[in-house]
Enzyme design. Sequence first.
Site, short mmCIF file in Angstrom:
data_model
loop_
_atom_site.label_atom_id
_atom_site.label_comp_id
_atom_site.label_asym_id
_atom_site.label_seq_id
_atom_site.Cartn_x
_atom_site.Cartn_y
_atom_site.Cartn_z
N LYS C 81 11.82 -24.55 -19.06
CA LYS C 81 12.90 -24.49 -20.04
C LYS C 81 12.97 -25.84 -20.75
O LYS C 81 12.77 -26.89 -20.11
CB LYS C 81 14.21 -24.20 -19.29
N SER C 156 21.63 -18.90 -20.55
CA SER C 156 20.96 -19.68 -21.56
C SER C 156 19.44 -19.80 -21.41
O SER C 156 18.77 -20.16 -22.36
CB SER C 156 21.55 -21.10 -21.55
N SER C 180 23.01 -18.92 -16.01
CA SER C 180 21.95 -19.04 -17.01
C SER C 180 20.55 -18.72 -16.52
O SER C 180 19.61 -18.65 -17.32
CB SER C 180 21.95 -20.44 -17.63
#
Lengths: 97, 484, 492
Positions: C81, C156, C180
């Site tokens: 990420k 997210s 997330s």
Amino acid sequence: MSGPHSIDIDYVAQLARLELTAKERERFSGQLGDILQHFAQLNEVDVSGVEPMAHAFPVENVFREDKSEPGLPPEKALENAPRKRNNMVLVPKVVEG
Amino acid sequence: MEYEAVIGLEVHVQVKTESKIFSSVGVGFGAQPNSLTDPVVLGLPGVLPVINREAVEKSIKVGMLLNGSIPRVTKWDRKNYFYPDSPKNYQISQFDRPICSGGELEIELKGPSRNVMGEHKTIALTRAHLEEDVGKLIHLEQESLVDFNRAGTPLLEIVSEPDMHTPEEAYAYLTALKMLLIYGEVSHCDMEKGQMRCDANVSVRPAGQKKLGVKVEIKNLNSISGVRNGLAYEIERQIQVLLGGGTLVQETRGWDAAKGMTYHLRSKEESHDYRYFPDPDLMPVRIDRRWRERLRASLPEKPFDRQRRYFDQYSLPYTLTSVLIPDPELCHFFEEAAKRAKLPRQAANWIVNNLLGELGKAGLTLSESKVNPAKIAQLVNLIEEGVISKNLAKERVFPEMFKTGENPAAIVQAKDLGLSESAEELEKICSEIVQANPDTVAEVLSGNKKAINFLKGRVMRATRGKANPALVGPLLEKLIAEKG
Amino acid sequence: MPGEIHFQTLAQLQEALASKSVSSVELTRRHLDRIEAVDGRVQAFNSWDEEDCLRQAEASDERRAAGKIKGPLDGIPVGLKDVIAVKDQPLTCSSRMLERFVSPYDATVTSRLKNAGAVLLGRLNMDEFAMGSSTENSAFKTTFNPWDTSRVAGGSSGGSAAAVAVGELPVSLGSDTGGSIRQPASFCGVVGLKPTYGLVSRFGLVAFASSLDQIGPFARTVGDAGRLLQVIAGHDPRDSTSIDTATPDYSKALAEKKGPWKLGIPREYFAEGLDPEVKEAIQAAIDWYADRGCEMVEVSLPHMHLAISVYYIVATAEASSNLARYDGVRYTHRSDRAEDVVDLYFKSRAEGFGEEVKRRIILGSYVLSSGYYDAYYLRAQKIRALIRQDFSKAFAEVDGLLTPTSPFVSFKAGEKTRDPLAMYLSDIYTISANLAGIPGISLPCGFNSQGLPIGLQILGEPLGEANLLAIAQSFERAHDFIDRHPNPSPPD
């Protein structure tokens, strides 16, 4: 804006150093008002005698020993700086205060 | 109307460590710009702080030296404000659980003369808390430059109560604080290097009034005398404003040492809302009994306690202690000499009046001295035992010892500087001198007592200075009287 | 090596590399090909550096040829990420603010992956600074759901979830502050694990809410999630909140722990607002556990309904402070309209941050501001303690809690962006794990009538990851959800 679930948006934006457009101010005021209204539910709980929880996993006395190691060379430290001069970060004039 | 000033001081002291408070890059002064940084110091995205144990321990020691109360648990909080010298735009500091609460500092005011001890007072403290230092700004014409070398240096903020009333007290406070911290080996306290910095809060009120006047904060007080001068100016300014019928406003002022005056920086309406909250990246520190006891055992004797001991144990006069006490290394030197010297007070004398002077002339520090405590003690003992005259010790032995580091006894022997031991021999020499100088003898006999000094000089020359002056005078007088 | 290499599990790829039936270069190239083929539709990646990946893969192959592999992930592509620092790579957090930022250092998890030999492949899209539940708050692009590209991947960590779901990567890392990892895993039909707070180092994870953030793995199987966790878990002296404890051998635990377990069903998780099809799938999963001998008990988490409020106070307060460093001075976007340094802050932050980030900074600054601290932040911290206590009580009785991961399946892009409160409320099932610091896993447990994945969440006690993985794996092994893969249709 005033009332029990409103936010002094200009004051808070000043604290947060955020320039907001008139539209953002208006939209945020409304949305944050709703959110604060939702937060009001917290007042229903009796929290007397409850220790506040600052950490998810309680640990104490986490230290580093005082040993020095090389850091970043100045060029590397300032690699991402938007403006620099003489190995220092250049900013618009700061008025001392 | 009589006015009284009320002064409180906030002193920032850089705690002496090898590495920064929250990461491992080294600390230092005068390095190339931005050469003492790492991702943590720069507050890059993703970094985390881990606290330096040494910084915590030394801060606890300061708290103990200040007789403060050390909490069982201390923690760190974020103080949120934006400023270009602050890498994260929050400073990791301590809000409601500082490392030391309360406390006091003994100070000594200036005495009526250099030889007389001044009044001692105790100034109450509010707290001391450990935080991180920020970077440094260099202001150009239109722009500013930021150097983060200083950022992340452990910084202990020591806050006094508004418990002082004169610039002299503030001066004495800083002097005493600096001395105490140097004793504790917790900071170098060099104000020129920014290792000790001071802000002052000062207000004035009509004498006798309880309520405090309007508070003004003075910044940029970069030396101990700067604090005294800045406060003196500011107190007078405030009094003049009030006497002129004006009103004072709460404000922050700067000190311009060159112009010798304070100037407006900002008014207090722009006061900060720091949004303190516990730093989620740092865990609390629990200071248990064992840790406390270990640190307490490592505390040094405090400066004024040591001074009192020097009075009692060695009968040192105030003037000598006032030179020794501020310098722990010198104190150690003295005590080592005192252990071996028959007259410790004389050892102190030699150190303060001779050794320090010679070191100063040679531009050397104490640690570079070839004279060690044992040699001072030996010198003192040689004089005390009557082996050598004080004069010769000063003029011949000490300079040689200072230059070469040779033992005083060896110098005395090598140069044959020992006092002549035979009274018969001395009497013989004196008698010869009296015989050889009838004019001078006549002069003495006719009433000019000072003329005898000429004969004394002759005797000293004849003995190459080895004659004991205490014996020569009476002997000559006796011989002259016999002539009369 | 047969056909669809990009849907092989980590375990299969490790075996293939070990038996030299495939090289790391080939493996990496095939994944790069897959990215080329499908990422235009899914938009999971912010960036990738093909040359650099292949160089890493070559180095791995050389190590293997010399019989000197570094660790279990040697030669395996792993995506991160775009909130986890990799030295000399961009670290944008999907924000204009850090669009040109290049990290001069490695996160601890990055070092661990490098030490294990992994090929670090690309930067995965996310909601800006991890604030959001749909990846629509990325300043650069929305990541779409591989099962239906008109829908969101969740957030997210939407990029990390979608990339694994669509076979662009075998495994990836995300971060979970309020769900997330688990929510996008649930939306994309993959496994996502949020570890116990403090199990995985946060050093090098760009902070959103420091007391809630945790890095965790995405994988297509529970076992693979355990394999990746094994590499990244463990004490780190650079993170003061890292737990100093020995990491268990998760694969061994998975082989040994067979149940049956005592499982709790928290009644508060099945209240109003739960999509009927999701409810049905979760109920089926509960029934499955009951049928194979698990003792099922109903438990209560009485402060659960307060979790959203507590979470949004704590998280935004911490965020308002964490994000203060993005100011236009040292390394971020700098406005060229600024007249002085104060103006520089206001304008750089106005230009650099997106709307959701601004909203949360404002809210967080407010709850900490003078006069409001006690009413909001301090009170929230106390109720947070009560929420943790609720879980401790529950885990004194049961080995795990079964809940839905999200009240609904993936929604249409743009559907929920107008009402932030509604979006916040959708985190209801995931955030309390972050508040309590406990681990949680989401795994596929079915598909709805439109073919969209549904996630089952299992929550465990602190440091109970081994148990959690075992409970999850027993379900996974008895079902064939992991064999179904999305095939994102080309755009219309």
